[in-house]
Design an enzyme around this catalytic site. Structure first.
Site, short mmCIF file in Angstrom:
data_model
loop_
_atom_site.label_atom_id
_atom_site.label_comp_id
_atom_site.label_asym_id
_atom_site.label_seq_id
_atom_site.Cartn_x
_atom_site.Cartn_y
_atom_site.Cartn_z
N GLU A 232 -0.48 -9.10 -1.13
CA GLU A 232 -1.05 -8.49 0.08
C GLU A 232 -2.24 -7.60 -0.29
OE1 GLU A 232 1.70 -7.44 3.55
OE2 GLU A 232 0.63 -5.55 3.29
N ARG B 57 2.96 8.59 8.75
CA ARG B 57 2.74 10.02 8.48
C ARG B 57 1.65 10.60 9.37
NH1 ARG B 57 4.56 12.22 3.00
NH2 ARG B 57 6.06 10.64 2.41
N ASP C 268 0.79 -1.23 0.00
CA ASP C 268 0.00 0.00 0.00
C ASP C 268 0.82 1.28 0.00
OD1 ASP C 268 1.07 0.04 2.52
OD2 ASP C 268 -0.78 -0.59 3.53
N GLU D 76 -2.10 5.23 2.87
CA GLU D 76 -2.05 3.81 2.51
C GLU D 76 -3.43 3.20 2.21
OE1 GLU D 76 -0.40 5.20 5.02
OE2 GLU D 76 1.71 4.86 4.55
N HIS E 118 6.51 5.33 12.87
CA HIS E 118 6.92 6.17 11.74
C HIS E 118 5.78 6.78 10.92
CE1 HIS E 118 6.07 2.36 9.67
NE2 HIS E 118 5.85 3.11 8.60
N HIS F 169 13.32 5.07 12.41
CA HIS F 169 13.11 5.24 10.96
C HIS F 169 13.89 6.47 10.49
CE1 HIS F 169 10.87 6.02 7.23
NE2 HIS F 169 10.29 4.84 7.35
C1 UD1 Z 1 6.78 4.85 3.42
C2 UD1 Z 1 5.35 4.46 3.04
C3 UD1 Z 1 4.66 3.80 4.20
C4 UD1 Z 1 5.47 2.68 4.80
C5 UD1 Z 1 6.89 3.15 5.09
C6 UD1 Z 1 7.71 1.99 5.53
C7 UD1 Z 1 4.21 5.93 1.43
C8 UD1 Z 1 3.41 7.15 1.26
N1 UD1 Z 1 4.59 5.66 2.69
O1 UD1 Z 1 6.67 5.85 4.42
O2 UD1 Z 1 3.41 3.28 3.77
O3 UD1 Z 1 4.87 2.25 5.99
O4 UD1 Z 1 7.46 3.72 3.91
O5 UD1 Z 1 8.86 2.37 6.21
O6 UD1 Z 1 4.49 5.25 0.49
N2 UD1 Z 1 14.41 8.16 4.27
C9 UD1 Z 1 15.78 8.05 4.12
N3 UD1 Z 1 16.32 6.83 3.80
C10 UD1 Z 1 15.57 5.72 3.63
C11 UD1 Z 1 14.18 5.83 3.81
C12 UD1 Z 1 13.61 7.06 4.11
O7 UD1 Z 1 16.51 9.03 4.27
O8 UD1 Z 1 16.12 4.64 3.36
C13 UD1 Z 1 13.83 9.49 4.60
C14 UD1 Z 1 13.85 10.46 3.40
O9 UD1 Z 1 14.09 11.74 3.88
C15 UD1 Z 1 12.41 10.37 2.89
C16 UD1 Z 1 11.65 10.19 4.19
O10 UD1 Z 1 12.46 9.31 4.96
O11 UD1 Z 1 12.03 11.52 2.17
C17 UD1 Z 1 10.26 9.65 4.06
O12 UD1 Z 1 10.20 8.51 3.22
P1 UD1 Z 1 8.82 8.13 2.49
O13 UD1 Z 1 9.00 6.88 1.71
O14 UD1 Z 1 8.29 9.32 1.76
O15 UD1 Z 1 7.83 7.89 3.69
P2 UD1 Z 1 7.85 6.82 4.85
O16 UD1 Z 1 7.35 7.48 6.07
O17 UD1 Z 1 9.15 6.13 4.88
N1 UDP Z 2 12.12 -3.70 10.07
C1 UDP Z 2 13.50 -3.81 9.88
N2 UDP Z 2 14.32 -3.00 10.61
C2 UDP Z 2 13.86 -2.09 11.50
C3 UDP Z 2 12.46 -1.97 11.67
C4 UDP Z 2 11.62 -2.79 10.94
O1 UDP Z 2 13.95 -4.63 9.10
O2 UDP Z 2 14.67 -1.41 12.12
C5 UDP Z 2 11.23 -4.57 9.26
C6 UDP Z 2 10.15 -5.33 10.01
O3 UDP Z 2 10.62 -6.61 10.42
C7 UDP Z 2 9.06 -5.46 8.94
C8 UDP Z 2 9.23 -4.21 8.12
O4 UDP Z 2 10.52 -3.71 8.40
O5 UDP Z 2 9.34 -6.57 8.09
C9 UDP Z 2 8.19 -3.18 8.50
O6 UDP Z 2 8.50 -1.99 7.86
P1 UDP Z 2 7.94 -0.60 8.32
O7 UDP Z 2 7.52 -0.67 9.75
O8 UDP Z 2 8.94 0.41 7.91
O9 UDP Z 2 6.69 -0.40 7.35
P2 UDP Z 2 5.17 -0.87 7.38
O10 UDP Z 2 5.14 -2.34 7.58
O11 UDP Z 2 4.51 -0.11 8.47
O12 UDP Z 2 4.65 -0.44 6.06
#
Ligand code: UD1
Ligand code: UDP
Length: 378
Positions: free
Chosen positions: A120, A210, A98, A134, A208, A241
């Site tokens: 999923e 939003r 999602d 999502e 984490h 995160h």
């Molecule tokens: C995204 C997904 C969310 C999911 C989450 C898993 C959307 C809208 N949101 O949210 O559904 O639960 O991923 O973790 O698709 N960043 C880094 N390095 C990384 C990852 C993230 O620096 O490896 C920082 C960047 O500044 C980036 C910010 O995190 O802009 C947010 O990342 P983004 O993918 O937009 O949103 P998430 O909150 O991670």
């Molecule tokens: N996870 C990981 N390292 C971490 C935190 C979570 O590998 O430090 C894994 C966790 O086991 C799960 C996935 O990341 O498989 C969940 O991701 P996240 O919580 O970022 O996203 P969501 O599931 O909420 O979309």
């Protein structure tokens, strides 16, 4: 028939972790040719999962930047993936879950009239803004897809409620559980364990989302801080995160508390094994709500809604929300009430048997006229 060309598309950590076993299964099955395309909506957190599962993408859109907006992610995926689809010409595209990568990749596939499978599929809160974005990402993705790999019977029922075709829905279990069969080890060691007091209860925290960023996240953190400061039998480990908003809030509240360990995001093997070593988990993550029940770990879910009510019904997940008083009370109850703890820890895992990937492969083959329809996971 030639091999069925399947392109997997994913971009964030959770998609990578749950698609990895499927990518590997597709690569080792003679019926398929697998092409991996990553959007890199996440960079470091995606790369960590790719490295663990030894997956080298065929295409990498490399689109992450700091503070990216939903509009930027959507338009970048749509434009860049279009070129990839036109070049690779897959018979089917698989998306997962999602995220904005999921929805935008499905849209790019639809515009190219490529068959689409949703791994999923069918999770719902039925609340447009919770989780945001999502819930609508997954509903819009399901509107575009041809095949649905629903992890549970409830997810299948949700798809039927929106008039998706019964014949195209396969109940498979969740690939997260397949991944855990590869990662959990009894003798696992990690440097963080050396910093922890073995006589204290370990709470593993992740947060984490939003819609939680801002006052809700701060209230939750403050409740955790106050519980930890009021007693000497608990420690918290929080792999934070990389989102700058989350980093800022976590450091603002916890920096001066020695019983809360803020650490970098862990790779998936470390994280799965840390879940296994924890006493209980507090999280707003989706994936953690599926993994923890498989490890018999209670989870206090830091959200107002969940698309994973199976775990609440089974008894492993408690939907707590983000209110200061409620978080504090629920934490204290789970720490002190052995009966409640045992009830939650002993519940049955409703999310899979580790064979989801095989069912998905067989369902795709069946769709293309090869073999029998796989039996649903129940
Ligand atoms: C995204 C997904 C969310 C999911 C989450 C898993 C959307 C809208 N949101 O949210 O559904 O639960 O991923 O973790 O698709 N960043 C880094 N390095 C990384 C990852 C993230 O620096 O490896 C920082 C960047 O500044 C980036 C910010 O995190 O802009 C947010 O990342 P983004 O993918 O937009 O949103 P998430 O909150 O991670
Ligand atoms: N996870 C990981 N390292 C971490 C935190 C979570 O590998 O430090 C894994 C966790 O086991 C799960 C996935 O990341 O498989 C969940 O991701 P996240 O919580 O970022 O996203 P969501 O599931 O909420 O979309």
């Amino acid at each position: 028939m030639d091999k069925i060309k399947v392109m997997t598309v994913f971009g964030t950590r959770p998609e990578a972790i749950k698609m990895a076993p499927l990518v590997l299964a597709l690569k080792s099955d003679k019926r398929f040719e697998e092409i991996t395309a990553v959007t890199a909506q996440h960079r470091e957190m995606l790369d960590s999962a790719l490295e663990i599962f030894k997956i080298k993408p065929d295409y990498d859109l490399n689109l992450m930047h700091q503070g990216q907006t939903l509009q930027e992610i959507t338009s970048a995926v749509l434009l860049k993936l279009d070129c990839v689809i036109k070049e690779a010409k897959p018979d089917m595209i698989l998306v997962h879950g999602d995220t904005t990568t999921t929805f935008a990749a499905a849209l790019a596939g639809f515009y190219n009239q490529t068959a689409l499978g949703h791994v999923e599929a069918g999770l719902r809160t039925w609340d447009k803004y919770s989780p945001y974005p999502e819930e609508m990402n997954r509903q819009m993705t399901d509107d575009l897809c041809d095949l649905y790999f629903a992890p549970t019977t409830l997810a299948k029922e949700n798809l039927l409620a929106q008039h998706h075709d019964l014949g195209n829905i396969f109940v498979t279990g969740n690939t997260a559980i397949d991944a855990m069969h590869e990662t959990i080890r009894d003798d696992y060691e990690h440097p963080i364990f050396k910093e922890l007091d073995p006589h204290k209860k370990l709470i593993l925290l992740t947060m984490h989302r939003r819609e939680n960023q801002g006052p809700k996240m701060l209230a939750t953190f403050k409740a955790i801080l106050d519980v930890v400061n009021s007693r000497d039998d608990v420690e918290v480990v929080y792999p934070v995160h990389l989102s700058p908003n989350v980093q800022k809030a976590a450091h603002q509240v916890f920096d001066n508390c020695s019983a809360v360990h803020l650490i970098e995001p862990l790779d998936v093997v470390d994280f799965h094994n840390l879940q296994a070593k924890s006493y209980f988990i507090m999280s707003d993550s989706g994936g953690v709500q599926e993994e923890a029940p498989a490890l018999h770990k209670p989870v206090l879910v830091l959200r107002d809604t969940t698309e994973r009510p199976e775990g609440v019904k089974a008894g492993t997940l408690a939907l707590v929300g983000t209110d200061y008083t409620k978080v504090k009370q629920q934490m204290e109850k789970l720490l002190d009430d052995q009966e409640q703890y045992q009830r939650m820890a002993q519940a049955k895992n409703p999310y899979g048997d580790g064979k989801a990937c095989q069912r998905i492969l067989d369902a795709i083959a069946y769709h293309f006229g090869l073999g029998e329809r796989p039996k649903d996971f129940s």
